[in-house]
Scaffold this active site. Structure first.
Site, PDB file in Angstrom:
ATOM      1  N   ASN A 101       6.429  50.248  75.678  1.00 50.29           N
ATOM      2  CA  ASN A 101       5.785  50.629  74.387  1.00 50.29           C
ATOM      3  C   ASN A 101       5.246  49.401  73.605  1.00 50.29           C
ATOM      4  O   ASN A 101       5.651  48.456  73.258  1.00 50.29           O
ATOM      5  CB  ASN A 101       6.932  51.369  73.552  1.00 50.29           C
ATOM      6  CG  ASN A 101       6.470  51.963  72.576  1.00 50.29           C
ATOM      7  OD1 ASN A 101       5.789  53.040  72.191  1.00 50.29           O
ATOM      8  ND2 ASN A 101       6.714  51.443  71.199  1.00 50.29           N
ATOM      9  N   GLU A 102       4.100  49.769  73.096  1.00 43.33           N
ATOM     10  CA  GLU A 102       3.253  48.530  72.284  1.00 43.33           C
ATOM     11  C   GLU A 102       3.865  47.267  72.506  1.00 43.33           C
ATOM     12  O   GLU A 102       4.559  46.667  71.893  1.00 43.33           O
ATOM     13  CB  GLU A 102       3.733  49.026  70.816  1.00 43.33           C
ATOM     14  CG  GLU A 102       3.276  50.336  70.360  1.00 43.33           C
ATOM     15  CD  GLU A 102       3.451  50.626  68.933  1.00 43.33           C
ATOM     16  OE1 GLU A 102       4.288  50.037  68.515  1.00 43.33           O
ATOM     17  OE2 GLU A 102       2.731  51.595  68.491  1.00 43.33           O
ATOM     18  N   PHE A 115      13.714  59.109  59.119  1.00 47.95           N
ATOM     19  CA  PHE A 115      13.012  59.893  58.145  1.00 47.95           C
ATOM     20  C   PHE A 115      11.489  59.750  58.826  1.00 47.95           C
ATOM     21  O   PHE A 115      10.660  60.026  57.709  1.00 47.95           O
ATOM     22  CB  PHE A 115      13.377  59.332  56.787  1.00 47.95           C
ATOM     23  CG  PHE A 115      14.378  59.851  56.028  1.00 47.95           C
ATOM     24  CD1 PHE A 115      14.771  61.199  56.034  1.00 47.95           C
ATOM     25  CD2 PHE A 115      15.587  59.088  55.948  1.00 47.95           C
ATOM     26  CE1 PHE A 115      16.009  61.424  55.527  1.00 47.95           C
ATOM     27  CE2 PHE A 115      16.877  59.322  55.824  1.00 47.95           C
ATOM     28  CZ  PHE A 115      17.094  60.557  55.300  1.00 47.95           C
ATOM     29  N   HIS A 116      11.274  59.233  59.750  1.00 46.48           N
ATOM     30  CA  HIS A 116       9.867  59.316  59.991  1.00 46.48           C
ATOM     31  C   HIS A 116       9.564  60.653  60.562  1.00 46.48           C
ATOM     32  O   HIS A 116      10.227  61.621  60.788  1.00 46.48           O
ATOM     33  CB  HIS A 116       9.758  58.420  61.755  1.00 46.48           C
ATOM     34  CG  HIS A 116       8.426  57.951  61.902  1.00 46.48           C
ATOM     35  ND1 HIS A 116       7.333  59.167  62.340  1.00 46.48           N
ATOM     36  CD2 HIS A 116       7.601  56.934  61.931  1.00 46.48           C
ATOM     37  CE1 HIS A 116       6.365  58.626  62.726  1.00 46.48           C
ATOM     38  NE2 HIS A 116       6.332  57.249  62.341  1.00 46.48           N
ATOM     39  N   GLU A 124      -0.361  57.904  69.595  1.00 47.96           N
ATOM     40  CA  GLU A 124       0.583  58.208  68.719  1.00 47.96           C
ATOM     41  C   GLU A 124      -0.094  58.228  67.324  1.00 47.96           C
ATOM     42  O   GLU A 124      -1.001  57.349  66.916  1.00 47.96           O
ATOM     43  CB  GLU A 124       1.669  57.072  68.731  1.00 47.96           C
ATOM     44  CG  GLU A 124       2.660  56.949  69.632  1.00 47.96           C
ATOM     45  CD  GLU A 124       3.713  55.930  69.435  1.00 47.96           C
ATOM     46  OE1 GLU A 124       3.919  55.411  68.248  1.00 47.96           O
ATOM     47  OE2 GLU A 124       4.339  55.537  70.573  1.00 47.96           O
ATOM     48  N   ARG A 151      14.903  46.964  68.920  1.00 49.81           N
ATOM     49  CA  ARG A 151      14.147  47.404  70.011  1.00 49.81           C
ATOM     50  C   ARG A 151      13.509  46.008  70.362  1.00 49.81           C
ATOM     51  O   ARG A 151      13.410  45.045  69.481  1.00 49.81           O
ATOM     52  CB  ARG A 151      13.384  48.561  69.948  1.00 49.81           C
ATOM     53  CG  ARG A 151      12.303  48.387  69.331  1.00 49.81           C
ATOM     54  CD  ARG A 151      11.333  49.663  69.234  1.00 49.81           C
ATOM     55  NE  ARG A 151      10.627  49.789  68.003  1.00 49.81           N
ATOM     56  CZ  ARG A 151       9.413  50.459  67.784  1.00 49.81           C
ATOM     57  NH1 ARG A 151       9.640  51.607  68.433  1.00 49.81           N
ATOM     58  NH2 ARG A 151       8.620  50.420  66.633  1.00 49.81           N
ATOM     59  N   GLU A 165      14.628  55.294  62.511  1.00 48.52           N
ATOM     60  CA  GLU A 165      13.524  55.923  62.283  1.00 48.52           C
ATOM     61  C   GLU A 165      13.772  57.531  61.670  1.00 48.52           C
ATOM     62  O   GLU A 165      12.974  58.232  62.130  1.00 48.52           O
ATOM     63  CB  GLU A 165      12.335  55.804  62.898  1.00 48.52           C
ATOM     64  CG  GLU A 165      11.866  54.292  63.170  1.00 48.52           C
ATOM     65  CD  GLU A 165      10.782  54.120  64.282  1.00 48.52           C
ATOM     66  OE1 GLU A 165       9.739  53.224  63.834  1.00 48.52           O
ATOM     67  OE2 GLU A 165      10.605  54.874  65.093  1.00 48.52           O
TER      68      GLU A 165
HETATM   69  C1  GAL Z   1       4.948  53.429  66.729  1.00 53.77           C
HETATM   70  C2  GAL Z   1       6.094  53.060  67.708  1.00 53.77           C
HETATM   71  C3  GAL Z   1       6.990  54.337  67.599  1.00 53.77           C
HETATM   72  C4  GAL Z   1       7.422  54.378  66.338  1.00 53.77           C
HETATM   73  C5  GAL Z   1       6.350  54.662  65.462  1.00 53.77           C
HETATM   74  C6  GAL Z   1       6.682  54.623  64.091  1.00 53.77           C
HETATM   75  O1  GAL Z   1       4.455  51.858  66.470  1.00 53.77           O
HETATM   76  O2  GAL Z   1       5.448  53.000  69.284  1.00 53.77           O
HETATM   77  O3  GAL Z   1       8.124  54.143  68.566  1.00 53.77           O
HETATM   78  O4  GAL Z   1       8.259  53.206  65.948  1.00 53.77           O
HETATM   79  O5  GAL Z   1       5.657  53.355  65.413  1.00 53.77           O
HETATM   80  O6  GAL Z   1       5.640  54.765  63.156  1.00 53.77           O
END
Ligand code: GAL
Length: 701
Positions: free
Chosen positions: A147-148, A364-365, A314, A109, A362
């Site tokens: 995003n970020e 396994f997040h 988040e 990304r 991600e």
């Molecule tokens: C953030 C991000 C999310 C995801 C997350 C994982 O920084 O905005 O999209 O990647 O981390 O911890």
């Protein structure tokens, strides 16, 4: 829209990753958990615009309708952090280039250069399409731009934009040459075309060049945000607009400055420590967010924007990556961390992510609905947290009590990451964190302030390693102390000006007069080195040859080449007091030192009766006060309080029991003490709090 008096709850929902049958289960589960806000579409550009100029919005129509039908609002995202593959193929010149000159390819990304006109135009187009179609959709409560923001680039577009930015900042090349001290190593520029981005070079780069490159990227990314925001706002001014901040001083974004351009500061916070440090990191992140929001509101000239304040946008419900593995959050920690954010002013608790994906980078997040499904510990905790947030919703909008201010400055953080400094262990953010941790452990509520912010009502101002101090910043500090304020500044403060040019005549440069000291030499330490201090404890990382120039010695170095010389000093300046700490005391010594300085300044801890490991935060409004007690230990504690505990509804007469690893929120019976400075004439030794009960000199934690 954004209702007041309600705490929002939810996370990133990705309907584009799932068949519609799963959507139906999702909204049923959201209702069960009382989830009422979800971020939608954050990386969905390739699904919304599968081929250039052809939009497929039907699925998003259905997803937003489903949310609205179920009483769930959307933080509708613009998907510009993840351009589609067709965009990268059509515009290879908009792919980002690293400092080494490598052009990155599609595959992850954030593969764009935000200075590339083609990217900016495409981003505006997709944001405009979403604005036209959804600005009045009943589900849309908030716009979540991008995003970020944080991706930098060294391509030709970036270089051209950098030159324009530099010309606007410095006026002419003579000023730029002076600001960057290009006389060193013969770097003098005689034509703008010679100025490039700070690409990989043979040896140490120019610090002024590096610092301006960060500032340039902060402004460029902000401009990219602002053009999307303006489109969204024009479509419906009633819907607030934000973007989620990623934290850390590696990010080329001045979050405080940006705060003036968002309607709601939103942070992503992923504390990575597996141990108790995560709680300290949580408290600091929340205090930073609140400080940025306050600063932004002030720069805007008021707080009139809808949804003003800040939001935890988040965090991870469970598994989080650290030290080469993911660690599992133990039961209760997810709620405790989220409630710690709410205690410190967050307008809700949001997570990445709602449902764990089956694939992708991600996979396994952690998620509120894990791979195991709703029959899981994490989802049961998700449901319980939703109920808890509803029970304490009355705190929304109340002010967080703080009696100490800590100074933070993005540019000082950036400048201390540069090569060629006297030590590679210098870190503004780390020093802010160390001071905050010491005050957190001593039980003092802290606000984060930016240079120039108002300082009324704080007992003490702490400036940890405020390396860059312009004349205006020095004037702000001087006026505060001269007017009766108490200051504690640490090593490295005031050393350089806003261009990172060292101030001569002795450190701490711009703050010498107010601190009453002149530092002749630095003594950077090797890892593990510690110098003993008189009165106990040690100094780490750094020491200095300090000469008194009006100040008195409070602690001395008690060993090594500096033995007998001042380590900590105090200076009466005007009607105020200025402490200087020329080393980094070990954690315990720092806690005592800061607690002493705060108590001397008339600052009061939030809840002197709270035992070690129980964090206390108070919020106030015209309607009353609320005491949050967060028990970070593995046994229950009784804490003095009176009122009603909102999570259980139980009356509290004199003390409330806070379960092991749990939280209590007490709506206090009237007459809780006010924070901040007390009448100094009433101080007798500064060791009593406003309850009249003895404090333990900061040792109660
Ligand atoms: C953030 C991000 C999310 C995801 C997350 C994982 O920084 O905005 O999209 O990647 O981390 O911890």
């Amino acid at each position: 829209m954004w209702d007041e008096g309600r705490l929002r709850y939810g996370g990133d929902w990705n309907p584009e990753q799932w068949p519609v049958e799963v959507w139906a289960e999702d909204v049923a589960l959201m209702r069960r958990a009382r989830v009422d806000l979800v971020t939608v579409g954050v990386f969905a550009w390739s699904r919304l615009e599968p081929v250039p100029g052809r939009y497929d919005l039907g699925w998003l129509d259905r997803a937003l309708d489903l949310l609205a039908d179920n009483g769930v609002s959307a933080a509708l995202a613009t998907p510009t952090a993840s351009p589609p593959p067709w965009f990268s193929l059509a515009h290879p010149g908009a792919l980002p280039v690293t400092a080494d000159g490598v052009r990155l390819r599609h595959g992850s990304r954030d593969t764009y250069c935000a200075a590339a006109p083609a990217y900016r135009a495409a981003a505006r187009r997709i944001a405009g399409v979403l604005a036209d179609r959804y600005a009045h959709h009943p589900a849309v409560a908030l716009w979540h731009v991008h995003n970020e923001y944080g991706t930098v680039c060294h391509c030709e577009h970036a270089a051209r934009a950098f030159r324009r930015w530099l010309a606007a900042r410095h006026g002419d090349l003579a000023a730029l040459n002076a600001a960057w001290v290009t006389s060193f190593w013969g770097q003098h520029y005689s034509d703008w075309a010679q100025v490039d981005t700070p690409r990989a070079t043979q040896y140490l780069a120019n610090p002024g060049h590096l610092l301006d490159f960060r500032r340039f990227w902060s402004d460029t990314l902000l401009a990219a945000y602002v053009e999307q925001r303006d489109l969204l706002r024009a479509a419906n001014p009633a819907v607030p607009v934000t973007t989620n901040y990623v934290l850390g001083d590696w990010v080329p974004v001045d979050h405080a400055r940006w705060a003036a351009e968002v309607d709601l500061v939103a942070i992503d916070h992923y504390p990575s420590a597996a141990d108790g440090r995560a709680e300290e990191q949580t408290a600091l992140a929340a205090d930073l967010a609140r400080g940025w929001a306050r600063h932004g509101a002030r720069r805007r000239g008021g707080t009139g924007a809808p949804g003003a304040g800040w939001l935890l946008m988040e965090t991870a419900p469970n598994l989080i990556y650290t030290d080469g593995r993911m660690h599992t959050k133990e039961p209760g920690r997810m709620a405790r961390h989220s409630l710690a954010h709410v205690a410190r002013g967050s307008r809700g608790a949001m997570y990445f992510q709602w449902r764990a994906p089956v694939g992708g980078a991600e996979r396994f997040h952690s998620a509120l609905v894990p791979h195991a499904g709703p029959d899981s510990r994490v989802f049961r905790e998700t449901v319980a947290l939703g109920a808890a947030l509803e029970r304490i919703a009355e705190v929304d909008g109340a002010t967080v009590e703080a009696s100490v201010a800590i100074g933070w400055d993005a540019a000082s953080g950036w400048a201390l990451r540069h090569p060629g400094l006297p030590s590679s262990r210098l870190d503004h953010h780390g020093e802010v964190a160390a001071a905050h941790r010491a005050l957190w452990r001593a039980g003092f509520g802290c606000d984060v302030v930016l240079p120039g912010d108002p300082l009324d009502g704080y007992g003490l101002l702490v400036l940890p390693a405020l390396y860059l101090a312009s004349d205006a910043t020095a004037g702000w500090v001087r006026a505060y102390v001269a007017g009766g304020g108490h200051l504690l500044a640490t090593w490295l403060s005031g050393v350089a000006d806003e261009h990172a040019r060292v101030r001569t005549g002795g450190y701490p440069g711009a703050l010498r007069d107010v601190l009453g000291v002149r530092v002749e030499e630095f003594h950077p330490h090797a890892d593990g080195d510690a110098v003993p201090l008189s009165g106990g404890g040690t100094g780490r990382t750094w020491a200095e040859t300090v000469h008194l120039a009006g100040a008195e010695t409070i602690r001395r170095y008690a060993g090594g080449v500096l033995a007998g010389r001042p380590a900590v000093t105090r200076h009466r300046y005007g009607a105020g007091t200025a402490w200087y700490v020329s080393t980094r005391p070990d954690d315990d010594t720092y806690r005592r030192l800061l607690a002493d300085a705060a108590l001397d300044a008339g600052a009061t801890p939030t809840c002197p009766g709270a035992p070690a490991g129980v964090e206390a935060v108070r919020r106030r409004s015209a309607g009353g006060s609320w005491l949050f007690l967060l028990n970070h230990t593995d046994r229950a504690h009784r804490v003095p309080a009176a009122g009603v505990e909102l999570l259980t509804g139980a009356p509290v007469d004199t003390a409330v029991e806070v379960p092991a690893g749990g939280v209590a929120v007490v709506r206090e019976a009237p007459a809780a003490p006010r924070p901040g400075r007390r009448d100094r004439s009433a101080q007798s030794g500064g060791r009593h709090n406003d309850h009249g009960t003895p404090c333990r000199d900061g040792t109660f934690r």
